[in-house]
Write a protein that holds these residues in place. Sequence first.
Motif, mmCIF file in Angstrom:
data_model
loop_
_atom_site.group_PDB
_atom_site.id
_atom_site.type_symbol
_atom_site.label_atom_id
_atom_site.label_comp_id
_atom_site.label_asym_id
_atom_site.label_seq_id
_atom_site.Cartn_x
_atom_site.Cartn_y
_atom_site.Cartn_z
ATOM 1 N N ALA A 26 0.831 -1.204 0.000
ATOM 2 C CA ALA A 26 0.000 0.000 0.000
ATOM 3 C C ALA A 26 0.869 1.258 0.000
ATOM 4 O O ALA A 26 0.624 2.200 -0.760
ATOM 5 C CB ALA A 26 -0.940 -0.002 1.204
ATOM 6 N N ILE A 27 1.916 1.266 0.825
ATOM 7 C CA ILE A 27 2.818 2.419 0.887
ATOM 8 C C ILE A 27 3.561 2.578 -0.439
ATOM 9 O O ILE A 27 3.697 3.689 -0.958
ATOM 10 C CB ILE A 27 3.788 2.281 2.078
ATOM 11 N N SER A 53 -6.693 2.095 -5.610
ATOM 12 C CA SER A 53 -7.781 1.207 -5.222
ATOM 13 C C SER A 53 -7.258 0.064 -4.354
ATOM 14 O O SER A 53 -7.839 -0.257 -3.317
ATOM 15 C CB SER A 53 -8.469 0.648 -6.476
ATOM 16 N N ILE A 54 -6.148 -0.519 -4.761
ATOM 17 C CA ILE A 54 -5.532 -1.601 -3.978
ATOM 18 C C ILE A 54 -5.074 -1.087 -2.618
ATOM 19 O O ILE A 54 -5.309 -1.718 -1.583
ATOM 20 C CB ILE A 54 -4.360 -2.233 -4.750
ATOM 21 N N ILE A 94 -6.392 -2.460 0.996
ATOM 22 C CA ILE A 94 -5.487 -2.979 2.029
ATOM 23 C C ILE A 94 -5.732 -2.256 3.352
ATOM 24 O O ILE A 94 -5.824 -2.883 4.414
ATOM 25 C CB ILE A 94 -4.014 -2.852 1.587
ATOM 26 N N ALA A 95 -5.840 -0.939 3.308
ATOM 27 C CA ALA A 95 -6.092 -0.169 4.531
ATOM 28 C C ALA A 95 -7.391 -0.611 5.187
ATOM 29 O O ALA A 95 -7.438 -0.855 6.403
ATOM 30 C CB ALA A 95 -6.137 1.325 4.207
ATOM 31 N N GLU A 96 -8.448 -0.745 4.395
ATOM 32 C CA GLU A 96 -9.752 -1.116 4.942
ATOM 33 C C GLU A 96 -9.749 -2.533 5.507
ATOM 34 O O GLU A 96 -10.384 -2.796 6.523
ATOM 35 C CB GLU A 96 -10.831 -0.948 3.880
ATOM 36 N N THR A 122 -8.001 3.384 7.025
ATOM 37 C CA THR A 122 -8.533 4.222 5.958
ATOM 38 C C THR A 122 -7.398 4.711 5.070
ATOM 39 O O THR A 122 -6.238 4.746 5.483
ATOM 40 C CB THR A 122 -9.266 5.458 6.518
ATOM 41 N N LEU A 123 -7.769 5.100 3.855
ATOM 42 C CA LEU A 123 -6.867 5.824 2.960
ATOM 43 C C LEU A 123 -7.662 6.998 2.433
ATOM 44 O O LEU A 123 -8.703 6.814 1.808
ATOM 45 C CB LEU A 123 -6.367 4.947 1.812
#
Length: 126
Positions: free
Chosen positions: A9-10, A82-83, A87-89, A94-95
């Motif tokens: 994600a990062i 979107s990915i 991942i955050a969710e 959250t993102l």
Amino acid sequence: MDSDKIARAIDNLLMNALKYSIKPGAIHVRMITDPKQAAIEVENRGIPLTREQQEKLFERFYKVDHSRSSEGIQTGAGLGLSIARNIAERHGGTLTLDHVNDVFTFRLTIPIKDCDALLESEMQNL
């Protein structure tokens, strides 16, 4: 926490910043923590988005028009943000995007589990 997924994600946020930053420019990365959550912010300057573009930015396969893409970096399939949000969710986080004028700040927030409570729970299950 799945550290590989969080790293992905990062990485997606960093690649997005590299692709769409105004050149020459800078990308700022910050980590903010408190006892309940950790947040990574990735900030860059870029070409401002319309409200409609901003609302669609986290949708799968959505890509802003080609005039935003940078030379030398592939534009991708429109999946990175979107990915990263997914991942955050999946980690209970959250993102989000804060977009003011030409400054974009993506903030990935993940809750921090209470390690003492987790350890106590596992000890009771032994």
